[in-house]
Design an enzyme around this catalytic site. Sequence first.
Site, short mmCIF file in Angstrom:
data_model
loop_
_atom_site.label_atom_id
_atom_site.label_comp_id
_atom_site.label_asym_id
_atom_site.label_seq_id
_atom_site.Cartn_x
_atom_site.Cartn_y
_atom_site.Cartn_z
N ASP A 44 0.82 -1.22 0.00
CA ASP A 44 0.00 0.00 0.00
C ASP A 44 0.85 1.27 0.00
O ASP A 44 0.64 2.17 0.83
CB ASP A 44 -0.91 0.02 1.23
CG ASP A 44 -1.64 -1.28 1.47
OD1 ASP A 44 -2.15 -1.85 0.48
OD2 ASP A 44 -1.72 -1.73 2.63
N GLU A 254 -11.76 -0.09 -3.16
CA GLU A 254 -10.87 0.46 -2.13
C GLU A 254 -9.68 1.13 -2.80
O GLU A 254 -9.60 1.23 -4.02
CB GLU A 254 -10.37 -0.66 -1.20
CG GLU A 254 -9.52 -1.71 -1.90
CD GLU A 254 -9.10 -2.86 -0.99
OE1 GLU A 254 -9.51 -2.89 0.18
OE2 GLU A 254 -8.37 -3.75 -1.48
#
Length: 353
Positions: A44, A254
């Site tokens: 991420d 997301e």
Amino acid sequence: MNMIIRTYRIFILLAAIIQLKSTCRGQAVKYLSQPLITGIYTADPSAHVFGGKIYIYPSHDIDAGVPENDNGDHFAMRDYHIFSMDSIGAKPVDNGVALDLKDIPWAGRQLWAPDAAYKNGMYFLYFPAKDKQDVFHIGVAVSKSPVGPFKAEKEPIAGSFSIDPAVFTDNDGTSYMYFGGIWGGQLQRWASGKYDANGSKTDLHQDDAPALSCKVAKLSGDMKHFDGPVKDVVIVDDNGKPLPGKDHDRRFFEGSWMHKYNGKYYFTYSTGDTHFLAYAIGANPYGPFTYKGHFMKPVQGWTTHHSIVEIKGKWYIFYHDTQLSGKTHLRNVKVTELHHNPDGSIEMIDPFR
């Protein structure tokens, strides 16, 4: 719909088996890019340029021995390390633990994908975590250094919920936070405006209704609060119609990000269970954003999460896959160049050669 989800999972599993068999036969998988960081597992990656230097704010994956499930409990991260690079191609420097779960008064578990911002001589680390009741909110921590250590505020940002904060600062100095994620990110449990502990574990199960939206809120001048209401980030098709919940290839799941190119606002995100990175373009930070297509094919591993940053006149995408471990919860950060075409579209990226 459950049958569709199972089909996608079977597809990804078969792809992983094919890759593994190819490797065992000596036909190694050829990746577009190699891992930037090998000392710990990272994912991420939110990348920024501060003071001419590149900083990467990733999740820190660990093997906590938690069984894998759709809620993402196996993503049991406990701290953040921040990495710095002098330039693309340089070896990233691990600046140690910048923030630890035990030092966040309100947090219970799971430090997921963070982001960072700079304003008025201070650096801000934004992070999602579950509170003591196992509900995700977004916190903020502050430091005088881009690599920390960061000191967390005593409470999460009022009005925040779900996961994946991404902060964009426009040319006029106004900052906006984009956030949210369905399934384990709990966004679907806030559909009524209040958290429903017994709500769906996936989405709203309303295939023909507009898909759940990412959220956006303007940040206050001190960068610690929302300055105004939380709004929906609406993604529409070419006819101006919101994408429906059943459109798993295009709808938001997301991992949102925002970058500005040639005066237009590019909202990019993951489609989640179909594993694409997609983009939509708008005329202002709030949207609506018109869907334009995929720009990155599925990586190795279940999750896909990215950031896009301009560095010395070129654009780069930071992302992750599971090259080092082969396990979905033990990922590694990568980077490759991203190209905008003359018509404003983004050139497709294949993470495999």
